[in-house]
Design a protein around this motif. Sequence first.
Motif, PDB file in Angstrom:
ATOM      1  N   PHE A  59      99.483 -60.204  64.919  1.00 15.39           N
ATOM      2  CA  PHE A  59      99.176 -61.625  64.785  1.00 15.39           C
ATOM      3  C   PHE A  59      98.723 -62.191  66.123  1.00 15.39           C
ATOM      4  N   LEU A  60      99.566 -62.065  67.158  1.00 14.14           N
ATOM      5  CA  LEU A  60      99.252 -62.606  68.478  1.00 14.14           C
ATOM      6  C   LEU A  60      99.306 -61.499  69.523  1.00 14.14           C
ATOM      7  N   GLU A  61      98.327 -61.486  70.428  1.00 17.45           N
ATOM      8  CA  GLU A  61      98.295 -60.517  71.517  1.00 17.45           C
ATOM      9  C   GLU A  61      98.055 -61.246  72.828  1.00 17.45           C
ATOM     10  N   GLY A  64     105.404 -59.364  61.159  1.00 19.49           N
ATOM     11  CA  GLY A  64     106.831 -59.185  60.901  1.00 19.49           C
ATOM     12  C   GLY A  64     107.675 -59.664  62.061  1.00 19.49           C
ATOM     13  N   GLY A  65     107.275 -59.330  63.292  1.00 22.58           N
ATOM     14  CA  GLY A  65     108.005 -59.763  64.471  1.00 22.58           C
ATOM     15  C   GLY A  65     107.964 -61.265  64.647  1.00 22.58           C
ATOM     16  N   PHE A  66     106.823 -61.865  64.323  1.00 23.83           N
ATOM     17  CA  PHE A  66     106.694 -63.324  64.434  1.00 23.83           C
ATOM     18  C   PHE A  66     107.619 -64.013  63.436  1.00 23.83           C
ATOM     19  N   ALA A  67     107.636 -63.532  62.203  1.00 22.48           N
ATOM     20  CA  ALA A  67     108.504 -64.122  61.188  1.00 22.48           C
ATOM     21  C   ALA A  67     109.968 -64.025  61.601  1.00 22.48           C
ATOM     22  N   ASP A  68     110.364 -62.892  62.173  1.00 20.36           N
ATOM     23  CA  ASP A  68     111.751 -62.725  62.627  1.00 20.36           C
ATOM     24  C   ASP A  68     112.072 -63.693  63.763  1.00 20.36           C
ATOM     25  N   ALA A  69     111.153 -63.838  64.714  1.00 21.29           N
ATOM     26  CA  ALA A  69     111.385 -64.730  65.849  1.00 21.29           C
ATOM     27  C   ALA A  69     111.478 -66.181  65.396  1.00 21.29           C
ATOM     28  N   PHE A 126     111.463 -62.515  72.781  1.00 19.26           N
ATOM     29  CA  PHE A 126     111.296 -63.810  72.125  1.00 19.26           C
ATOM     30  C   PHE A 126     112.620 -64.356  71.586  1.00 19.26           C
ATOM     31  N   ALA A 127     113.710 -63.840  72.140  1.00 20.30           N
ATOM     32  CA  ALA A 127     115.042 -64.272  71.731  1.00 20.30           C
ATOM     33  C   ALA A 127     115.469 -65.501  72.525  1.00 20.30           C
ATOM     34  N   VAL A 128     116.497 -66.163  72.033  1.00 15.61           N
ATOM     35  CA  VAL A 128     117.068 -67.341  72.689  1.00 15.61           C
ATOM     36  C   VAL A 128     117.980 -66.885  73.816  1.00 15.61           C
TER      37      VAL A 128
END
Length: 509
Positions: free
Chosen positions: A36-38, A49-54, A145-147
């Motif tokens: 999605f993003l690079e 998938g990683g974006f949705a999880d974040a 991309f975690a808090v």
Amino acid sequence: MQHDAERPAVTEAVSDDESLIELVRRRGDTSPDHPFLEDARSDRALTYGGFADAVSTWTSTFDALDIAPSGGVLVDVGDPLSFAVVHVAALASGRRSIPVDTGQPVSEPARLAELLRGASLVVSDRDEDATIDGVPAARIDPASFAVVGLRGGSVPPSNPDALDTGSVVLFTSGSTGTPKGVELPEPQLMFVARAVADHNAMTDRDRGFNSLPLFHVNAEVVGVLSTLVAGATLVLDRRFRRTGFWELLAERRITWLNAVPAVLAVLAKTGPLDLPAGLRFVRSASAPLPDPVREALGDTPLVISWGMTEGASQITATPLGASPRAGSVGVPVGSEVEVRGDDGAVLPPGEVGALWIRGQGIVHRYLFGRASDRFDDGGWLSTGDLGSVSEDGWVSLAGRSDDVINRGGEKVYPSEVEDVLLGDARVLEAVVVGRPDPILGHVPIAYVIAQPGDEDIDADAFTAELADRCVAHLTRFRRPVEIIMVPDLPRAPTGKVQRARVRAMATTD
């Protein structure tokens, strides 16, 4: 060059009533491994998938902090991938996303919070502490991309002025006084994002490139959200760098470029245009492209657009595959445009007047009831721009209403003079403003920037030749009384010249 312009659009697969969070989850479920993003300068990337999880992780954080649906999340994040995560999470979870320009001082979040009469959370990735005393704060880890670094505080109660949906709050760069707050609700943002994706015939095979600032509506909607709608990929850069630009686009297999006239002017006049073979089109936002720039881009398909914050970034655009017209910004896309005279009556095709807009992609108010006189009872908004509409619906701009120079009763539209100056191949940019005159009221004065390589030419001889050009191409009252060569001009973060500050320069010069 392979333009691949016949590919079908994919927006028919996206329901008009699908919410942003539903779209994020669907992309994560159906295309979990699709990028999605690079990041343009590293191998960092986010799959769908990683974006949705974040986004889910950050939504849980907002919930845990008990941030009300109308709560404001100040997104003070410079890393473009991290910004997109927090911004979309706030918007999709029903909160207010309030983007912050990280190029501004660390006091900027507090200034915005004061303008909004409060904020619920500050998310920042600055090295310096940009938090607000007593307001909850968090940081985002650019690797995961975690808090991280979560700090509690006093969360304000629900804001009664907020909308009943997720939204983005932006402040227009007004020339005087306090900037006007514009709140763009999620349905409006998604409507425009779908319109952009459809207009540009975007598919999941597209790879866009964006170096425009993400705290600006163009990058948020035309860049991030339209890419999400199409299930495509967006390569993000923190800023525009002209050195090695085309090589970078070729390496990243870019199919479309999101840019502004200032960027394209630099690219067109600083060397050969080594366009990547797979580039389908170049999108230019906010203003007409000067003729020399269009000519330098050759047969590259162009989508020249006009937009504003109040329209969630796009109002008109050149149809993909159509030849651009001099001075035009295309046709309305999902909006209506009409031209009115001083008496408020609609003007016939071809006549210049005030541009008014309305439609599903246009706001209906400013925050706190400001500038309510810009809206009429029919839902139309006065843009502050001047222009005309042709018989076949193409819109042309003539400048801002406050940019028009009244020289002894004669109206001088800056764009008319600027186009003549830009006709000299040595001119990179030209800006014409009014200088106060005790007899005529105002007279036109021009500032010009020479193209790279010509900065050391004799300024007096150069400006004298430009004055001769104006004599040859302009009626007497339109000719600038002075032409000044400058190394640069005041600019907004997008690269757009700030005319209000240039007018102030002209008053003091």
